[in-house]
Design a protein around this motif. Structure first.
Motif, PDB file in Angstrom:
ATOM      1  N   ALA A 113      13.576  -7.460  -5.465  1.00 24.60           N
ATOM      2  CA  ALA A 113      12.490  -6.656  -6.039  1.00 24.60           C
ATOM      3  C   ALA A 113      12.806  -5.170  -5.855  1.00 24.60           C
ATOM      4  N   ASP A 114      12.594  -4.393  -6.899  1.00 25.45           N
ATOM      5  CA  ASP A 114      12.852  -2.946  -6.812  1.00 25.45           C
ATOM      6  C   ASP A 114      11.819  -2.252  -5.944  1.00 25.45           C
ATOM      7  N   VAL A 115      10.559  -2.704  -6.030  1.00 33.23           N
ATOM      8  CA  VAL A 115       9.495  -2.077  -5.249  1.00 33.23           C
ATOM      9  C   VAL A 115       8.541  -3.132  -4.722  1.00 33.23           C
ATOM     10  N   ILE A 116       7.914  -2.828  -3.583  1.00 34.18           N
ATOM     11  CA  ILE A 116       6.820  -3.631  -3.047  1.00 34.18           C
ATOM     12  C   ILE A 116       5.617  -2.708  -2.898  1.00 34.18           C
ATOM     13  N   ILE A 117       4.510  -3.101  -3.538  1.00 31.12           N
ATOM     14  CA  ILE A 117       3.254  -2.364  -3.448  1.00 31.12           C
ATOM     15  C   ILE A 117       2.297  -3.235  -2.654  1.00 31.12           C
ATOM     16  N   SER A 118       1.664  -2.661  -1.631  1.00 29.92           N
ATOM     17  CA  SER A 118       0.887  -3.492  -0.722  1.00 29.92           C
ATOM     18  C   SER A 118      -0.473  -2.882  -0.399  1.00 29.92           C
ATOM     19  N   GLY A 119      -1.522  -3.680  -0.632  1.00 33.35           N
ATOM     20  CA  GLY A 119      -2.884  -3.245  -0.373  1.00 33.35           C
ATOM     21  C   GLY A 119      -3.743  -4.397   0.102  1.00 33.35           C
ATOM     22  N   ALA A 120      -5.068  -4.328  -0.137  1.00 28.30           N
ATOM     23  CA  ALA A 120      -6.034  -5.307   0.380  1.00 28.30           C
ATOM     24  C   ALA A 120      -5.875  -5.413   1.890  1.00 28.30           C
ATOM     25  N   GLY A 121      -5.948  -4.244   2.518  1.00 32.01           N
ATOM     26  CA  GLY A 121      -5.673  -4.099   3.941  1.00 32.01           C
ATOM     27  C   GLY A 121      -4.682  -2.963   4.118  1.00 32.01           C
ATOM     28  N   LEU A 122      -4.434  -2.558   5.357  1.00 35.66           N
ATOM     29  CA  LEU A 122      -3.493  -1.469   5.623  1.00 35.66           C
ATOM     30  C   LEU A 122      -2.128  -2.046   6.003  1.00 35.66           C
ATOM     31  N   PRO A 123      -1.091  -1.780   5.206  1.00 36.46           N
ATOM     32  CA  PRO A 123       0.238  -2.371   5.463  1.00 36.46           C
ATOM     33  C   PRO A 123       1.009  -1.651   6.573  1.00 36.46           C
ATOM     34  N   MET A 124       0.466  -1.693   7.774  1.00 32.53           N
ATOM     35  CA  MET A 124       1.027  -0.930   8.891  1.00 32.53           C
ATOM     36  C   MET A 124       2.452  -1.353   9.258  1.00 32.53           C
TER      37      MET A 124
END
Length: 358
Positions: A113-124
């Motif tokens: 994958a070129d990018v990972i976008i992460s939400g629905a919470g804090l991706p600490m």
């Protein structure tokens, strides 16, 4: 694919480049998989696959969801890249709230994958799971300067790393929302343009510290070119659009799901409570009316969320979203953005990208 020069600037994320600064937002379950993401990337944008129960139609899903999801992540990233034919970028959206969050991240990196976008919470802990050497770029989804500063500060302190880009999601977005129900009841009072400017200002400290540009992408209620130009005027480097891509031939959802968007009116939109623990925006239908009369008993757990007690939550979000994507709309939850009532016809990804970019 259009060989003409867009009047929009390309989107550069480190050494990776998308010819158009348009990210197609991740939509689960199964709304944005390889068909949609690949088509968006082929047009020069960033196509995003949602990993949430992505393997719902794989053989054996009822018995082993985790295994089927791992298989499907690899399969759909590979297929999307084949469709893209070397243009644009292909990424994934991974919800922090998922029980198998780390597995999904590692599998996405492995798949290329070129990018990972992460939400629905804090991706600490996202930087811990994605090495810079992997080449996969990482971005948190934030809805406030406070959240942005918290994540950037933690990543810098704990991992000596910063975000490759940031997605700012506003109150008009679809699906899970990083706002309270009270805030969503009076969106105009939020003055979200000001919050966008504050987040852009906040990330400058980390650009200087790490000597790199951190592009900012704005999402939520972006409908047409005027909206894109407005966000660019505020200082954004790109936009993320989701709902408009549902009413395309390439979208991975059923035809019935797409028709629900086309036939929807603004008055059909409702804020609902999700088992994820966040409010969400959806189309009012028989499923939601049924929930108002009482909770939907959960007869089986699909192991999707880290924090979910099947004995207490009002309904099973996996089952509700799978029913919807398959077209069983009266039994399903149909997430949507605030502007769904402005979508009136089917189109193609090519035509939509032409409208937005040229």
């Amino acid at each position: 694919m259009n060989t003409d020069k867009s009047t929009l600037k390309e989107l550069r994320i480190g050494e990776k480049t998308a010819q158009l600064p348009i990210i197609q937002g991740g939509m689960g379950v199964g709304i944005s998989r390889s068909s949609l993401a690949g088509a968006v990337a082929r047009e020069g944008g960033v196509g995003v696959i949602s990993t949430a129960q992505i393997g719902y139609d794989e053989e054996g899903f009822e018995q082993d969801q985790a295994k089927c999801n791992r298989i499907a992540i690899g399969k759909h990233v590979k297929k999307a890249k084949e469709i893209a034919g070397g243009r644009g970028l292909v990424g994934v959206n991974i919800m922090v709230a998922l029980k198998h969050y780390e597995e999904h991240v590692r599998e996405s990196v492995k798949a290329g994958a070129d990018v990972i976008i992460s939400g629905a919470g804090l991706p600490m802990d996202l930087p811990k799971l994605v090495s810079e050497e992997s080449g996969t770029k990482i971005a948190p989804i934030v809805s406030s300067r406070r959240a942005a500063n918290l994540i950037l500060k933690m990543w810098a302190h704990r991992y000596d790393r910063t975000a490759d880009f940031i997605v700012i999601e506003g109150p008009k977005a679809g699906g899970h929302l990083g706002f309270s129900r009270e805030q969503l009841a009076d969106i105009n009072a939020l003055d979200f343009d000001e919050e966008i400017c504050r987040i852009i200002e906040c990330k400058k400290e980390y650009e200087e510290k790490f000597d790199r540009k951190i592009p900012v992408i704005v999402a939520g209620g972006i409908f047409d070119r005027a909206d894109i130009d407005h966000m660019m005027g505020l200082g954004a480097d790109g936009v993320q659009i989701a709902s408009r891509f549902v009413a395309t031939e390439e979208c991975d959802a059923s035809d019935a799901y797409k028709r629900a968007y086309i036939e929807a009116e603004e008055s059909d939109i409702q804020i609902v409570q999700s088992p994820v623990g966040m409010p969400g925006r959806a189309l009012r239908n028989e499923f939601i009316r049924h929930l108002e009369a009482g909770r939907e008993p959960i007869r089986k757990c699909y192991n999707c969320l880290e924090k979910c007690d099947p004995r207490k939550v009002p309904y099973c979000i996996t089952k509700a979203l799978i029913e919807a994507v398959k077209g069983n709309l009266d039994k399903g939850l149909i997430f949507c953005g605030a502007n769904v009532g402005r979508i009136h016809e089917m189109t193609t990804v090519h035509e939509l990208m032409q409208e937005l970019a040229y």
